[in-house]
Design an enzyme around this catalytic site. Sequence first.
Site, PDB file in Angstrom:
ATOM      1  N   PRO A 148       0.776  -1.249   0.000  1.00 36.88           N
ATOM      2  CA  PRO A 148       0.000   0.000   0.000  1.00 36.88           C
ATOM      3  C   PRO A 148       0.805   1.296   0.000  1.00 36.88           C
ATOM      4  O   PRO A 148       0.746   2.094   0.935  1.00 36.88           O
ATOM      5  CB  PRO A 148      -0.837  -0.142   1.273  1.00 36.88           C
ATOM      6  N   CYS A 149       1.527   1.543  -1.080  1.00 40.15           N
ATOM      7  CA  CYS A 149       2.291   2.789  -1.178  1.00 40.15           C
ATOM      8  C   CYS A 149       1.360   3.998  -1.240  1.00 40.15           C
ATOM      9  O   CYS A 149       1.786   5.114  -0.953  1.00 40.15           O
ATOM     10  CB  CYS A 149       3.249   2.753  -2.366  1.00 40.15           C
TER      11      CYS A 149
END
EC number: 2.1.1.63
Length: 167
Positions: free
Chosen positions: A126-127
């Site tokens: 989850p950047c």
Amino acid sequence: MTKQYKLDYDSPIGVLEIIGTDEAICSILFSDQEIVTNSFQEDTPKVLTDCYSQIDNYFKGELQEFSFPYTFEGTDFQKTVWHALTDIPYAQTGSYKDIAVSIGNEKAIRAVGSANGKNKLSIVIPCHRIIGSNGKLTGYAGGLWRKEWLLQHEKAVQGKAAEVKQV
């Protein structure tokens, strides 16, 4: 060389191209395509169909953690950063500095940012949950508007879950 397969998912914020082998997912990236061109085939591996289904459930607000196998291709440092990204809880955010501190390299803020930008497993790693230390949205390979949408989506899903628990 291991055979790779492609499968497109038509998300509310654009087509995601899923690439994987018989064993694991290698890449989930937003494409420039406006329509799905890689559909299910007779030989589509189970890992791709599982990924597709889980991504679908994520966008429906029914899934917060992914369980299909995936693989990273990058330097040891990049892999460390990507692994640390998975520790940011659903609907929460962190900063490059938070990640640098969590991996024991507080001065590596720019290197963390660079590694974050090379993540090929959008949403799953989850950047999009990384924001500036000032609380503002920072770069996202899929576009800031998508990052904002994903964060709002997760907060809305989290809010609905909290309402259900209170009833």
